[in-house]
Motif scaffolding. Structure first.
Motif, mmCIF file in Angstrom:
data_model
loop_
_atom_site.group_PDB
_atom_site.id
_atom_site.type_symbol
_atom_site.label_atom_id
_atom_site.label_comp_id
_atom_site.label_asym_id
_atom_site.label_seq_id
_atom_site.Cartn_x
_atom_site.Cartn_y
_atom_site.Cartn_z
ATOM 1 N N ALA A 447 0.834 -1.194 0.000
ATOM 2 C CA ALA A 447 0.000 0.000 0.000
ATOM 3 C C ALA A 447 0.871 1.247 0.000
ATOM 4 C CB ALA A 447 -0.922 -0.005 1.213
ATOM 5 N N LEU A 448 1.949 1.197 0.784
ATOM 6 C CA LEU A 448 2.853 2.344 0.833
ATOM 7 C C LEU A 448 3.462 2.601 -0.540
ATOM 8 C CD1 LEU A 448 4.315 4.458 2.559
ATOM 9 C CD2 LEU A 448 6.120 2.814 2.891
ATOM 10 N N ALA A 449 3.822 1.512 -1.243
ATOM 11 C CA ALA A 449 4.387 1.679 -2.581
ATOM 12 C C ALA A 449 3.392 2.372 -3.505
ATOM 13 C CB ALA A 449 4.791 0.328 -3.152
ATOM 14 N N MET A 450 2.119 1.997 -3.387
ATOM 15 C CA MET A 450 1.084 2.633 -4.225
ATOM 16 C C MET A 450 0.986 4.131 -3.907
ATOM 17 S SD MET A 450 -0.643 0.333 -6.036
ATOM 18 C CE MET A 450 -0.604 -1.432 -6.170
ATOM 19 N N VAL A 451 0.914 4.445 -2.591
ATOM 20 C CA VAL A 451 0.786 5.853 -2.203
ATOM 21 C C VAL A 451 2.007 6.625 -2.665
ATOM 22 C CG1 VAL A 451 0.553 7.415 -0.251
ATOM 23 C CG2 VAL A 451 -0.651 5.267 -0.249
ATOM 24 N N THR A 452 3.189 5.996 -2.541
ATOM 25 C CA THR A 452 4.410 6.671 -2.967
ATOM 26 C C THR A 452 4.362 6.960 -4.462
ATOM 27 O OG1 THR A 452 5.546 5.356 -1.314
ATOM 28 C CG2 THR A 452 6.910 6.549 -2.863
ATOM 29 N N ALA A 453 3.891 5.974 -5.233
ATOM 30 C CA ALA A 453 3.822 6.184 -6.675
ATOM 31 C C ALA A 453 2.891 7.343 -6.998
ATOM 32 C CB ALA A 453 3.341 4.913 -7.358
ATOM 33 N N ALA A 454 1.724 7.373 -6.323
ATOM 34 C CA ALA A 454 0.795 8.474 -6.567
ATOM 35 C C ALA A 454 1.448 9.800 -6.212
ATOM 36 C CB ALA A 454 -0.469 8.268 -5.741
ATOM 37 N N ASN A 455 2.233 9.791 -5.125
ATOM 38 C CA ASN A 455 2.872 11.026 -4.700
ATOM 39 C C ASN A 455 3.965 11.465 -5.643
ATOM 40 O OD1 ASN A 455 2.331 12.567 -2.182
ATOM 41 N ND2 ASN A 455 1.857 10.479 -1.566
ATOM 42 N N ILE A 456 4.603 10.509 -6.295
ATOM 43 C CA ILE A 456 5.638 10.894 -7.246
ATOM 44 C C ILE A 456 5.005 11.660 -8.399
ATOM 45 C CG2 ILE A 456 7.318 9.980 -8.874
ATOM 46 C CD1 ILE A 456 7.901 7.789 -6.858
ATOM 47 N N VAL A 457 3.828 11.201 -8.833
ATOM 48 C CA VAL A 457 3.124 11.950 -9.888
ATOM 49 C C VAL A 457 2.731 13.325 -9.382
ATOM 50 C CG1 VAL A 457 1.134 11.981 -11.399
ATOM 51 C CG2 VAL A 457 2.232 9.839 -10.877
ATOM 52 N N LEU A 458 2.155 13.334 -8.167
ATOM 53 C CA LEU A 458 1.684 14.592 -7.595
ATOM 54 C C LEU A 458 2.853 15.565 -7.436
ATOM 55 C CD1 LEU A 458 -1.174 15.131 -6.788
ATOM 56 C CD2 LEU A 458 -0.591 14.601 -4.437
ATOM 57 N N GLY A 459 3.996 15.032 -7.011
ATOM 58 C CA GLY A 459 5.158 15.878 -6.790
ATOM 59 C C GLY A 459 5.756 16.397 -8.075
ATOM 60 N N ALA A 460 5.354 15.826 -9.218
ATOM 61 C CA ALA A 460 5.903 16.289 -10.481
ATOM 62 C C ALA A 460 5.173 17.513 -11.003
ATOM 63 C CB ALA A 460 5.843 15.167 -11.518
ATOM 64 N N VAL A 461 3.980 17.797 -10.431
ATOM 65 C CA VAL A 461 3.150 18.859 -11.007
ATOM 66 C C VAL A 461 3.840 20.214 -10.906
ATOM 67 C CG1 VAL A 461 0.953 20.031 -10.880
ATOM 68 C CG2 VAL A 461 1.071 17.593 -10.449
ATOM 69 N N VAL A 462 4.199 20.580 -9.681
ATOM 70 C CA VAL A 462 4.737 21.928 -9.477
ATOM 71 C C VAL A 462 6.064 22.123 -10.216
ATOM 72 C CG1 VAL A 462 5.581 23.519 -7.736
ATOM 73 C CG2 VAL A 462 3.499 22.253 -7.346
ATOM 74 N N PRO A 463 7.023 21.195 -10.086
ATOM 75 C CA PRO A 463 8.263 21.379 -10.838
ATOM 76 C C PRO A 463 8.026 21.508 -12.346
ATOM 77 C CG PRO A 463 8.567 19.662 -9.219
ATOM 78 C CD PRO A 463 7.133 20.028 -9.171
ATOM 79 N N LEU A 464 7.161 20.660 -12.892
ATOM 80 C CA LEU A 464 6.947 20.742 -14.346
ATOM 81 C C LEU A 464 6.272 22.052 -14.721
ATOM 82 C CD1 LEU A 464 5.970 17.146 -15.445
ATOM 83 C CD2 LEU A 464 8.115 18.341 -15.698
ATOM 84 N N ARG A 465 5.379 22.527 -13.840
ATOM 85 C CA ARG A 465 4.726 23.798 -14.143
ATOM 86 C C ARG A 465 5.758 24.921 -14.157
ATOM 87 N NH1 ARG A 465 -0.427 24.307 -10.765
ATOM 88 N NH2 ARG A 465 0.875 25.272 -9.175
#
Lengths: 546, 544
Positions: A447-465
């Motif tokens: 479950a932690l791996a899943m949440v981490t994966a989701a967070n990696i996507v989420l964490g990409a938003v601001v830098p890419l913007r």
């Protein structure tokens, strides 16, 4: 054979130099002198550290045993983290050199930087609760001085008061731990706890320590979590970042992450035995909360340093994922039950160190770009201030893009490999072996791996913007940056390292493996007994920063 | 002389690796030539794609589907280079005098590339469409030309890498890198809403990639865990795609000790992988990123987007899902295919409502990708071969169509080309090419679409006749949509005076059109290179 004194030579060098800087600053008016002198001091310390590394014969023998029963230890983690600290010190000196005319008293400034780096290095070598606590306090107080030197507004006061409160909690936790084990030495503590509480010795199937130990565990999590800006202890960070100039904000972001991570590894991962389940559960909850909170809050803000503050909180959460993975892995269980671990799966500690390395490079670089871009009258305040930066300042924009993409975890930069390792390391934690006849992953860790994966996507938003703002929007008229070329040089060095580690990740991973295993392979199946040429070359790569 | 032959042989054996590296070098050269003016940028980029095209031709002719190893086993994966270690270090035990392979410590991630029948035509398609894309952006490249061409070349390298990768991590790195490059291409050049669309595109695809990553990590670690059950097993993470696939198959056979684990783990891994690839395909509930990005991007970029990038999802199904989950695929595809059929018909209806040729092409592509997935879900030789060939054919036809749309854009100077922007009567060649592309998309006999769709439908009739009828129905709808729009384009009076195709435009369209006709008339050359690999792929199913 290095004694306590030889291990401490780099720290003593830095401390003496810091005293000289702080005293002599009032005797001479030559402000240009201090920056280069500070670099020279870092070089001297690096030389001492290199000699230490030779003495402990990294690569040939294991470094675990060196000076293990004393107050300071020189093992793989100490060795690697000290290089990282010196590299950070060198880069921040470069950033401050050109910034010097903006600062009130530059010799004090560099003196405090030397003190901070010395404290960080002390934390890395500490093998005793008292040394560790003193080093942490030296670090906090010096940071506090630096903050007050820059701004006396309420965020700094807020931060420092919280810091004092949290130090008290930490001290209380340490005291309880001393009461439980009767020693302040971390290695000795590990032996005592292993003898009393682990399944191999007590015959319990699941390791679980005493109530006293659990209380101290929670207190220590609070104390060290504040350094890492873990979620319930993060409140001061965003306000502080917003009110500080980029140099200070960057130092705070990088240095406190290093200190927090190393201290957590030393106390919670390496010393405590028998509390793995509780510690892992706590770390897991904190990791999920921290990364989700940080990444979600970063979406809402347009103030540059404020959104970076939330991003660093999110990164702290990712570091906690690695801590979670390292708390109870196959290594811990071996000896207790029949475990055939996967030979070449990276463990949490290695993943965490890799993540820390990539984070340190990217964040230092990012803030040095901000230092470079500062105008005479004002800083870069909002994301929109960076619009079309690539037309005005192509090199700075390219460097910043590299750092942001690395922070977003998109290949081919260092951040990607770190995230890959963190994700993989979570799967190294197995469910209880006696239940199933084979290795199956821990459900909570999946479950932690899943949440981490989701967070990696989420964490990409601001830098890419921010990247798309810098590279793709029309530029706005801006006065010339006045941060100076040295800051840009620091950014370029960090960018080269980030790209290099991304294209040839081998050097970074073997650097981190050397840290974890002390130069020789950890597990029998994966032993590489030759001197590790890769690690030596990485070591040179890091000393290059000075 | 002998030295030269050996040197030539070495070059040929490493040709796929060279094809991955060449555009990377080209991108650096383009960036350095930025100071010498736009002409030198164009020439550098063109030289690079022409060289790539030559390499691709050499690769296709060098590929021998009937090649066998010394022991007589068929050797389908060819032109393999796998000596470059990315993670992990190689070392040789000095005591070991035999010249066996040195042991590798650490993760053993390699930059391994090679092609088999599944990837051969997709790699060639990437090269060919990048060639066309570079040619098509001449005259339309006043805005930051160096960055644009460099990104196109980087995209080419990443796409070839995705299709040719023989290592899980390399596959994933190329996949993500392609998203990053496309993010810049979509949000840097294109319509007025491009930044928002680019962001949506990047996040949607990053989410999909991470699902794929989780699935792949699941596969790799599952294999290691199952190794730990073998007597005397020394479990290791294996990242080589071929080795992992074979290992998983051999460890999960009936009666093996790891079967219990695999029964428990495989539905989850399957689900995660298929969800990740479904976003990439895109299957219907996940298609929004493509529909917007394809319309908003510059036509050069959308050629690559719908021509090559869309193929990644189906390729992933063929490379990972079908060979690794023989025990679960027939049943799971039984649940999946009605959803896909619904999506195919839905997208065809949406396409019918479009007035803008670009968005018509987008929805038609979504429908066609669904059809390709249906071909894969048949799990019989004819159907899967048809599905794979249809991927290539769709790429060719859509590329021609979008290139022509781009030409008309440039000349009429309008931002979005409505269907009533009529083509002039003075442009017979352009109209011919447009007609050929449309007819091949509809599936008229004699053109490539017919060849692949016939195979696909034959397979589909065999496995599920009702679905085949639905697909035929969707095809009729698509034909209706295309014909009504094309009719208005071709038959309307002239709205301006344009010249016919220039030599450059002819050069970019002609190879595509020749291939369209060639595959339509004599598909054997193409099918023969695909079939052995598909047979091998489906061997696990025939034994059941």
């Amino acid at each position: 054979m290095p004694s306590t004194l030889t291990i401490l030579v780099p720290h003593i060098t830095l401390l003496i130099a810091a005293c000289v800087f702080l005293i002599a600053g009032s005797l001479t008016q030559k402000k240009w002198l201090w920056g280069p002198l500070c670099l020279a001091v870092f070089l001297l310390a690096a030389a001492a550290l290199a000699v230490n590394g030779e003495l402990t014969n990294l690569g040939g023998r294991s470094m675990q045993a060196v000076n293990g029963s004393h107050q300071v230890i020189h093992d793989g983690i100490a060795w690697g983290m000290q290089w990282m600290c010196l590299g950070v010190g060198g880069l921040f000196t470069l950033m401050a050199i050109a910034n010097g005319r903006e600062l009130r008293t530059s010799s004090e400034h560099f003196g405090l930087l030397l003190l901070i780096v010395a404290a960080m290095m002390l934390v890395s070598v500490a093998n005793d609760l008292i040394v560790l606590f003193l080093a942490l306090e030296l670090f906090s107080l010096t940071i506090a001085l630096l903050l007050f030197q820059q701004t006396s507004r309420s965020p700094a006061t807020h931060f420092i008061l919280l810091n004092l409160f949290v130090s008290a909690l930490l001290l209380f936790g340490f005291a309880l731990l001393y009461g439980l084990t009767g020693t302040t030495n971390l290695s000795g503590m590990h032996e005592i706890l292993t003898a009393s509480y682990t399944p191999a010795k007590t015959g319990m199937t699941v390791p679980d320590g005493s109530r006293l130990g659990i209380v101290s565990l929670v207190l220590i999590f609070a104390g060290l979590g504040f350094k890492l800006a873990i979620v319930p202890f993060h409140f001061a960070v965003p306000d502080l970042f917003e009110s500080l100039p980029p140099w200070h904000a960057g130092l705070l972001a990088v240095a406190s992450k290093i200190v927090g991570f190393v201290a957590i590894v030393r106390v919670l991962v390496q010393a405590l035995a028998g509390f793995e389940q509780t510690a892992q559960l706590t770390a897991l909850v904190l990791a999920v909360l921290t990364m989700s909170y940080g990444h979600v809050m970063a979406l809402r803000h347009t103030q540059l340093r404020r959104s970076f503050a939330y991003l660093t909180i999110g990164q702290g959460g990712l570091l906690m994922v690695a801590v979670t993975a390292s708390l109870w892995n196959a290594d811990r269980l071996s000896g207790a039950v029949d475990v055939r671990a996967i030979a070449n799966l990276p463990d949490g500690l290695q993943a965490g160190l890799l993540l820390l390395l990539s984070y340190v490079l990217a964040t230092t670089g990012l803030f040095s770009v901000l230092v470079y871009l500062a105008r005479r009258d004002r800083q870069m305040e909002y994301i929109d201030d960076l619009r079309g930066l690539v037309r005005n300042e192509p090199l700075a924009a390219a460097c910043a893009a590299v750092f942001l993409i690395s922070l977003a975890g998109v290949p081919p930069f260092a951040g990607f490999w770190a995230r890959l390792f963190v994700l993989t390391s979570t799967l190294n934690v197995h469910a209880e072996i006696s239940v199933a006849p084979f290795l199956i992953p821990h459900a909570a860790m999946l479950a932690l791996a899943m949440v981490t994966a989701a967070n990696i996507v989420l964490g990409a938003v601001v830098p890419l913007r921010i990247v798309s703002t810098m590279l793709l929007q029309e530029q706005i008229a801006q006065p010339r940056p006045s941060g100076g070329r040295a800051a840009l040089a620091a950014a370029a060095i960090a960018a080269v390292a980030t790209v290099g580690l991304g294209i040839a990740p081998n050097s970074a991973t073997s650097f981190c493996r050397t840290m974890v295993t002390g130069g020789s392979g950890g597990r029998p199946a994966d032993v590489d007994r030759r001197p590790n040429p890769k690690a030596a070359s990485t070591d040179k790569g890091h000393s290059r920063h000075k | 002389m002998e030295f030269l032959t050996r040197f030539g042989q070495t070059l040929l054996d490493n040709i796929v690796f060279m094809m991955v590296m060449l555009p990377l070098v080209g991108a650096c050269l383009v960036m350095t030539s930025a100071g010498f003016g736009i002409e030198s940028i164009r020439r550098t980029a063109l030289t690079n794609v022409v060289l790539s095209l030559l390499l691709a031709i050499a690769m296709v002719t060098h590929y021998n589907p009937l090649k066998r190893t010394a022991t007589g086993k068929p050797e389908l994966m060819q032109m393999v280079s796998h000596n470059l270690i990315w993670l992990g270090s190689e070392h040789r035990n000095p005591a070991d005098k035999s010249n066996s392979r040195p042991a590798v410590t650490g993760l053993n991630v390699r930059c391994a590339v090679g092609v088999d029948g599944i990837s051969l035509w997709l790699v060639a398609l990437s090269v060919l469409l990048t060639f066309a894309a570079v040619l098509s952006s001449w005259g339309n490249d006043s805005e930051r030309p160096a960055a644009f061409y460099a990104l196109l070349l980087l995209l080419e390298s990443a796409l070839i890498g995705v299709f040719a990768a023989l290592d899980v991590v390399l596959f994933y790195v190329c996949l993500e890198f392609a998203v990053l490059v496309l993010f810049f291409l979509v949000s840097g050049w294109g319509g007025s809403n491009r930044r928002h669309v680019g962001m949506t595109f990047a996040l949607y695809n990053l989410a999909g990639s991470l699902l794929i990553l989780l699935g792949l990590i699941g596969l790799v670690t599952s294999y290691a865990w199952m190794q730990s059950l073998q007597p005397g097993g020394n479990p290791r993470l294996v990242f080589g795609i071929g080795e992992m696939t074979h290992g998983l198959r051999s460890l999960t056979g009936d009666g093996s000790v790891s079967q219990q684990y695999w029964l428990y783990a495989r539905p989850w891994i399957f689900l995660v992988l298929v969800a990740g690839f479904a976003i990439r395909i895109p299957l219907v509930p996940f298609h929004t990123w493509f529909a917007t990005a394809n319309v908003e991007a510059r036509s050069t970029v959308s050629v690559l987007l719908s021509g090559v990038v869309l193929k990644i999802g189906c390729y992933g199904l063929l490379r990972f899902v079908v060979p690794i989950f023989p025990g679960i695929c027939p049943e799971a595809f039984g649940f999946l295919s009605p959803v896909v059929v619904a999506g195919v018909v839905f997208a065809a209806f949406i396409a019918l409502a479009q007035d803008n040729l670009r968005s018509l092409v987008s929805f038609a592509s979504i429908s066609h990708m669904g059809i390709c997935v249906l071909g894969i879900t048949t799990l019989n030789l004819v159907g899967v071969t048809g599905g794979l060939l249809h991927l290539v054919n769709h790429g060719l036809s859509v590329a021609v169509l979008l290139l022509i749309v781009g030409i008309i854009h440039t000349r009429s100077g309008r931002q979005s080309w409505q269907s009533n922007d009529a083509a002039s009567k003075r442009r017979p060649l352009l109209k011919w090419f447009l007609a050929i592309a449309v007819l091949s998309l509809i599936g008229v006999p004699g053109l490539n679409g017919f060849a692949s769709e016939t195979l696909l439908l034959l397979g589909l009739f065999d496995s599920n006749p009702a679905h085949a009828v639905w697909v035929l129905g969707a095809n009729v709808l698509l034909a209706w949509a295309f014909l009504s729009v094309t009719q208005r384009v071709l038959m309307a009076g002239p709205s301006g005076v344009f010249a016919d195709l220039s030599g450059r435009q002819l050069a970019m369209l002609l190879p595509l059109v020749i291939l369209i006709v060639w595959i339509g008339v004599a598909p054997h050359f193409f099918v023969a290179r695909i079939e052995p690999s598909i047979l091998e792929l489906l061997s696990a199913y025939s034994s059941q």
